[in-house]
Scaffold this active site. Structure first.
Site, PDB file in Angstrom:
ATOM      1  N   CYS A 190     -90.865   9.314  13.367  1.00  0.00           N
ATOM      2  CA  CYS A 190     -91.349  10.998  13.188  1.00  0.00           C
ATOM      3  C   CYS A 190     -92.738  10.860  12.498  1.00  0.00           C
ATOM      4  CB  CYS A 190     -90.291  11.538  12.481  1.00  0.00           C
ATOM      5  SG  CYS A 190     -90.674  13.352  12.520  1.00  0.00           S
ATOM      6  N   CYS A 192     -93.997  13.771  11.425  1.00  0.00           N
ATOM      7  CA  CYS A 192     -93.941  15.260  10.795  1.00  0.00           C
ATOM      8  C   CYS A 192     -94.281  15.001   9.465  1.00  0.00           C
ATOM      9  CB  CYS A 192     -92.768  15.978  10.828  1.00  0.00           C
ATOM     10  SG  CYS A 192     -91.428  15.866   9.778  1.00  0.00           S
ATOM     11  N   CYS A 195     -90.809  14.644   6.779  1.00  0.00           N
ATOM     12  CA  CYS A 195     -90.192  13.457   6.707  1.00  0.00           C
ATOM     13  C   CYS A 195     -90.474  12.248   5.553  1.00  0.00           C
ATOM     14  CB  CYS A 195     -89.842  12.429   7.964  1.00  0.00           C
ATOM     15  SG  CYS A 195     -88.912  13.492   9.293  1.00  0.00           S
TER      16      CYS A 195
END
Length: 337
Positions: A190, A192, A195
């Site tokens: 991920c 983003c 995270c």
């Protein structure tokens, strides 16, 4: 009217080349003719900087952005008013060519003084612009063919998986522990900004288990909530900052009943190869140059990891179905309220 034009082939995608041209804050790192410029690169905005052409005066540069077609075209225009003035529109056109780009670099001079600029354009401006083209090509190809440090699991994915595991924070002692009683699912990377990522990695590795299969088994008193407003309530160790577990308390949320964990915090191999990589473009919001995205996506493709700018198609379908389910079949508990 006087025109200078050059063309160069660049072994990088149009998006990579365009993002370098558009990223004016980083011009001092490479741009020989515009070493300083500031402003917002949106149509109608005026920039402020300086233009440096060898053996010519260094005038202030205050162009207005006249056209932006993301990944394909960038234009700005400077105007020197008066009876002996002129206008100069600087144009970059990026044409996809196979896996690379053909850059057309043009400047159009017009106005009362334009005819008097023919010789300095030919002798001084045109060579400076060709040097600019070479510098842009070098920078774009360096970005496009870099080897970004995405995450250790990309180069060395878990060959085996374990059904039980203990995740530990990175403290030297009194480590927070989370015990997993079942195998993790939907293991993915991920990009983003929320995270947790290990040091030096651009991407996080995240997976889920059923919430009742994850227990905080040691030093839970060290955990604190990262963001109380977030639907996924991530908990980190207050001492080392490692994220240990994320939970969902809203019973109408599509991930209710799951716990989010980072598989690399286990000494055992528990996750296998990442199934996909999601929210990749979000690394730009965390400070990664947009010019690095071509290399990031190439590295993921070489590793056989599907790349998305959301979740995998499977999970996106599950989320969409959940929204329909909640809208058409509210639970008895909620109805009773």
């Amino acid at each position: 009217m006087e025109v200078t034009e050059s063309t160069i082939a660049i072994a990088a995608s149009p998006q990579t080349v365009w993002s370098i041209i558009d990223d004016i804050d980083r011009y001092p790192e490479w741009n020989p003719i515009v070493p300083r410029i500031a402003g917002r690169t949106t149509v109608g905005e005026r920039l402020s900087g300086e233009l440096v052409i060898p053996d010519m005066p260094t005038p202030p540069l205050t162009p207005m952005i006249t056209r932006i077609v993301a990944g394909r075209e960038f234009r700005w225009k400077s105007v020197i008013p008066g009876a002996q003035g002129f206008s100069a529109e600087h144009i970059f056109i990026l044409e996809p060519k196979g896996e690379g780009t053909t850059l057309i670099h043009r400047e159009v001079f017009d106005g009362p003084a334009a005819s008097h600029l023919a010789e300095p354009i030919r002798l001084l401006v045109a060579p400076a612009y060709r040097n600019f083209d070479v510098q842009l090509k070098t920078r774009a190809e360096e970005f496009a063919h870099a080897s970004p440090a995405l995450h250790p699991s990309v180069a060395a994915p878990d060959a085996e998986t374990a059904s039980h595991a203990t995740l530990r924070c990175l403290c030297a002692s009194n480590q927070v522990e989370v015990t997993l009683k079942e195998p993790v699912q939907h293991n993915h990377l991920c990009g983003c900004s929320k995270c947790w990522k290990p040091e030096g990695a651009l991407l996080a590795q995240t997976a889920v288990v059923a919430a009742d299969a994850a227990d905080i088994s040691a030093h839970g008193e060290k955990l604190r909530l990262v963001d109380s407003a977030s639907a996924i309530r991530r908990h980190l160790c207050r001492d080392c900052g490692t994220h240990l577990i994320g939970t969902v308390e809203d019973p109408t949320h599509h991930f209710y009943g799951l716990a989010f964990v980072h598989p690399e915090l286990s000494a055992n191999r528990i996750a296998g190869k990442p199934e996909f990589a999601g929210f990749i473009s979000s690394v730009i919001e965390s400070g990664t140059s947009a010019s690095a995205m071509e290399a990031i996506r190439r590295e993921l493709a070489a590793a056989g990891i599907e790349c998305h700018d959301a979740f995998s198609p499977e999970i996106m379908d599950i989320i969409a179905y959940h929204r329909v389910k909640v809208a058409t079949h509210p639970s008895l508990a909620l109805a009773a309220e």
